[in-house]
Design an enzyme around this catalytic site. Structure first.
Site, short mmCIF file in Angstrom:
data_model
loop_
_atom_site.label_atom_id
_atom_site.label_comp_id
_atom_site.label_asym_id
_atom_site.label_seq_id
_atom_site.Cartn_x
_atom_site.Cartn_y
_atom_site.Cartn_z
N GLU A 46 -0.86 -4.43 86.71
CA GLU A 46 -0.60 -3.70 85.47
C GLU A 46 0.82 -3.13 85.45
OE1 GLU A 46 -2.31 -3.41 82.72
OE2 GLU A 46 -4.15 -4.38 83.40
N ASN A 50 3.72 -4.41 82.90
CA ASN A 50 4.40 -3.46 82.01
C ASN A 50 5.92 -3.58 82.13
OD1 ASN A 50 2.08 -2.44 80.90
ND2 ASN A 50 2.15 -0.49 81.99
N ARG A 105 -1.88 -6.70 72.91
CA ARG A 105 -1.97 -5.88 74.12
C ARG A 105 -3.02 -4.81 73.87
NH1 ARG A 105 -0.01 -8.80 77.87
NH2 ARG A 105 -0.03 -6.97 79.16
#
Length: 147
Positions: A46, A50, A105
């Protein structure tokens, strides 16, 4: 400190799996449970995603750096980019918030990271970059000795 690693790579989505594999190897010596390993890989995945998607807009030019330190059964990881930064960290960490709705997203990245990490810190400066730092304690599974 028992061990330390640094991995830097170009901000392309293919390298997210590289980060996951490297960090998995780094913590393997702690003999983590399957759940611990899965949670740890998810946090890294994650944070790296990002950096690539939001920090650099997948430009293929920026560099993402993953730095990990292992001290006993505690592992600290920092994922850093020198991308566009987060203008409102508090807002970005709210569940379902996304700055990339057009990419479908979910806006759950920080929420997932917070739920799996023992501690999560996000430092960001607009047009300078972001550092996501987290720690996780591992409770190794030791097989009983057979005499």
């Amino acid at each position: 400190m028992d061990n330390e690693m640094t991995l830097s790579f170009v901000a392309v989505s293919d390298n997210e799996s590289l980060a996951r594999v490297a960090i998995t190897s780094f913590v393997a010596q702690l003999d983590p449970t399957i759940d611990e390993l899965s949670e740890f890989k998810t946090i890294v995945s994650e944070a790296v995603s990002n950096a690539i998607i939001h920090g650099y807009d997948e430009d293929g030019k920026g560099i993402v750096t993953v730095h990990a330190v292992r001290d006993g059964d505690l592992v600290s990881v920092a994922v850093k980019d020198n991308g566009k930064g987060i203008f409102d960290v508090k807002k970005a960490m709210e569940p379902l918030f996304t700055s990339k709705a057009e990419m479908e997203r979910s806006g759950m990245g920080f929420t997932i990271m917070e739920s799996f990490a023992d501690d999560l810190q996000v430092e960001s400066e607009p047009n300078v970059g972001t550092v996501v730092t987290f720690t996780k304690k591992f409770y190794s599974v030791k097989m009983p000795q057979i005499s």
